[in-house]
Design a protein around this motif. Structure first.
Motif, mmCIF file in Angstrom:
data_model
loop_
_atom_site.group_PDB
_atom_site.id
_atom_site.type_symbol
_atom_site.label_atom_id
_atom_site.label_comp_id
_atom_site.label_asym_id
_atom_site.label_seq_id
_atom_site.Cartn_x
_atom_site.Cartn_y
_atom_site.Cartn_z
ATOM 1 N N ILE A 1 16.407 3.886 -1.261
ATOM 2 C CA ILE A 1 15.695 3.463 -2.470
ATOM 3 C C ILE A 1 14.183 3.584 -2.333
ATOM 4 N N VAL A 2 13.642 2.965 -1.300
ATOM 5 C CA VAL A 2 12.187 2.873 -1.152
ATOM 6 C C VAL A 2 11.571 4.097 -0.491
ATOM 7 N N ALA A 3 12.189 4.563 0.574
ATOM 8 C CA ALA A 3 11.606 5.658 1.362
ATOM 9 C C ALA A 3 11.256 6.897 0.531
ATOM 10 N N PRO A 4 12.100 7.364 -0.398
ATOM 11 C CA PRO A 4 11.746 8.547 -1.195
ATOM 12 C C PRO A 4 10.496 8.341 -2.046
ATOM 13 N N ASN A 5 10.309 7.133 -2.568
ATOM 14 C CA ASN A 5 9.127 6.854 -3.387
ATOM 15 C C ASN A 5 7.869 6.785 -2.531
ATOM 16 N N VAL A 6 8.015 6.263 -1.328
ATOM 17 C CA VAL A 6 6.881 6.232 -0.400
ATOM 18 C C VAL A 6 6.473 7.654 -0.023
ATOM 19 N N ALA A 7 7.462 8.489 0.234
ATOM 20 C CA ALA A 7 7.190 9.887 0.597
ATOM 21 C C ALA A 7 6.442 10.596 -0.536
ATOM 22 N N LEU A 8 6.804 10.299 -1.767
ATOM 23 C CA LEU A 8 6.145 10.920 -2.924
ATOM 24 C C LEU A 8 4.673 10.522 -2.987
ATOM 25 N N LEU A 9 4.377 9.249 -2.754
ATOM 26 C CA LEU A 9 2.985 8.798 -2.768
ATOM 27 C C LEU A 9 2.172 9.489 -1.681
ATOM 28 N N ARG A 10 2.779 9.671 -0.530
ATOM 29 C CA ARG A 10 2.088 10.373 0.551
ATOM 30 C C ARG A 10 1.783 11.805 0.150
ATOM 31 N N LYS B 1 7.699 -2.406 -7.156
ATOM 32 C CA LYS B 1 7.370 -1.106 -7.767
ATOM 33 C C LYS B 1 8.032 0.052 -7.029
ATOM 34 N N PHE B 2 8.294 -0.137 -5.743
ATOM 35 C CA PHE B 2 8.862 0.942 -4.941
ATOM 36 C C PHE B 2 10.374 1.064 -5.097
ATOM 37 N N THR B 3 10.983 0.149 -5.839
ATOM 38 C CA THR B 3 12.432 0.190 -6.035
ATOM 39 C C THR B 3 12.824 0.888 -7.343
ATOM 40 N N LEU B 4 11.834 1.401 -8.047
ATOM 41 C CA LEU B 4 12.101 2.096 -9.303
ATOM 42 C C LEU B 4 12.873 3.386 -9.056
ATOM 43 N N GLN C 1 1.426 0.195 -10.938
ATOM 44 C CA GLN C 1 2.158 -1.051 -11.188
ATOM 45 C C GLN C 1 2.150 -1.409 -12.668
ATOM 46 N N VAL C 2 0.979 -1.280 -13.293
ATOM 47 C CA VAL C 2 0.839 -1.634 -14.705
ATOM 48 C C VAL C 2 1.702 -0.740 -15.590
ATOM 49 N N LEU C 3 1.629 0.552 -15.350
ATOM 50 C CA LEU C 3 2.402 1.485 -16.185
ATOM 51 C C LEU C 3 3.905 1.286 -16.020
ATOM 52 N N MET C 4 4.309 0.818 -14.858
ATOM 53 C CA MET C 4 5.731 0.586 -14.620
ATOM 54 C C MET C 4 6.264 -0.616 -15.392
ATOM 55 N N GLN C 5 5.432 -1.627 -15.547
ATOM 56 C CA GLN C 5 5.928 -2.869 -16.120
ATOM 57 C C GLN C 5 5.638 -3.034 -17.611
ATOM 58 N N ILE C 6 4.854 -2.133 -18.192
ATOM 59 C CA ILE C 6 4.514 -2.273 -19.610
ATOM 60 C C ILE C 6 5.112 -1.126 -20.424
ATOM 61 N N SER C 7 5.842 -1.481 -21.463
ATOM 62 C CA SER C 7 6.420 -0.470 -22.344
ATOM 63 C C SER C 7 5.324 0.135 -23.223
#
Length: 387
Positions: free
Chosen positions: A192-201, A220-223, A252-258
């Motif tokens: 779940i988390v590792a792929p999103n971390v890799a993307l940020l890198r 945010k990393f569990t999206l 973070q903001v864009l993830m939580q606000i529609s």
């Protein structure tokens, strides 16, 4: 008395004659009556258990009648307090307050059916072995007890260790992060988390920033990875620099606000005179301004513009002021400065620095030197009024 038998009739004692068809009906009625009696008995037991459950939740767990009735639909206690009492005593013995125990029961009532020594104790012992104090356990688990229903060996231990090894942070920091994100200890980190971390890198976000956010705001990393990638690209389009901390704040903001909420909040700022440029400046400096409720934005902008006499555009260029509590910080501090201004000790407020400095520095600069004005009393009074 003699008995005689025939195909059409059955001769019973006292000479009563009963037809075979009537006898079948009688057997049906007898059987039906037994079933009805059994159902009433079972129903009575269920009602007694339900009544006991509600009563127990109120008297032993401290729930309100309304909450107890709602929770009783999720758990059914037998008409015996021994089992749930053992669970409540377990939490008490580990330093949990009555309020914390009540919260746990409300959030996860089926814990009352657990065998405390067999199911709960090993998990507590594991957390203690990792240096997590009972004070942290009581605070975190009363807010989020979900981890207590997961298997220790197959889930909690491997996920806990995986997250710690990846972030290189203390166990206590990881456990505190779990409070707001169950996934840390209950879901597979690597998938779940590792792929999103890799993307940020890949997008150039420094590891130090990533690891800090993994502990501060892990949710945010569990999206979903596809949604995560799309949101990262949106942040880049807005012009945020991946090397700076605001990149992850904006993410973070864009993830939580529609989109609908975004538009409504943007319109609120525009109603206070913000141009598109003002908003771009404010959001770049303080992305969290968009996490405020519309009501909160209106109250703070009204105070800054109509009470403090700040220009709306000034707030846009110093948007961090919006992040402070109106009751706990802005109004108490402004009230003190108004007295000093009226006495000629300071000039008109043209800076937001009085909000930024720590309470210790604020008191040392604007309260302690003016003991004759009783500013500390005013300061505390304003805080108590607004909280």
């Amino acid at each position: 008395m003699s008995y005689s038998f025939c195909k059409k009739q059955i001769c019973c004692r006292f000479g009563t004659m009963i037809s075979p068809s009537y006898s079948k009906g009688l057997r049906f009625l007898q059987t039906h009556s037994l079933i009805s009696l059994a159902l009433r008995y079972v129903s009575s037991i269920a009602r007694n258990d339900e009544s006991f459950t509600v009563s127990y939740l109120i008297n032993s767990c401290g729930l309100s009648p309304e909450s107890a009735l709602s929770v009783s639909k999720k758990v059914q206690l037998k008409n015996n307090p021994t089992q749930p009492d053992s669970v409540l005593n377990f939490f008490k013995n580990h330093g949990f307050s009555k309020t914390q125990i009540r919260k746990i029961v409300e959030r996860m009532p089926r814990l009352l059916l657990y065998k405390a020594e067999k199911t709960l104790l090993p998990k507590f012992q594991f957390f203690y072995s990792r240096g997590i104090p009972s004070s942290d356990l009581s605070v975190v688990l009363s807010s989020n007890p979900a981890v207590l229903r997961y298997n220790l060996d197959n889930c909690i231990i491997p996920y806990f260790n995986s997250y710690k090894d990846f972030t290189r942070r203390d166990y206590s920091e990881i456990f505190l992060a779990y409070k707001d994100c169950s996934a840390i200890l209950t879901r597979n980190f690597q998938s779940i988390v590792a792929p999103n971390v890799a993307l940020l890198r890949q997008h150039g976000v420094p590891d130090s920033n990533i690891m800090t956010e993994l502990v501060r705001n892990p949710i945010k990393f569990t999206l979903n990875h596809d949604k995560f990638r799309t949101t990262v690209e949106e942040v880049e389009k807005l012009g945020f620099n991946p090397l700076k901390g605001h990149f992850l704040a904006a993410l973070q903001v864009l993830m939580q606000i529609s989109k609908s909420k975004w538009e409504r909040k943007l319109n609120v700022f525009k109603e206070w005179g913000w141009s598109d440029e003002d908003f771009d400046i404010a959001f770049e400096k303080f992305p969290k301004c968009m996490t405020l409720s519309e009501h909160n934005i209106i109250k703070k902008m009204n105070f800054f513009v109509n009470t403090m006499d700040w220009e709306s555009s000034f707030v846009a260029r110093h948007p961090s002021a919006l992040g402070y509590s109106l009751g706990k910080r802005i109004i108490p501090r402004y009230s003190v400065l108004q007295v000093l201004l009226s006495k000629g000790f300071i000039k008109k407020l043209t800076s937001e620095k009085f909000l930024i400095i720590s309470e210790k520095d604020f008191l040392a600069s604007f309260v302690t030197p003016y003991e004759d004005l009783h500013l500390l009393k005013l300061y505390k009074e304003k805080m108590s009024l607004e909280n």
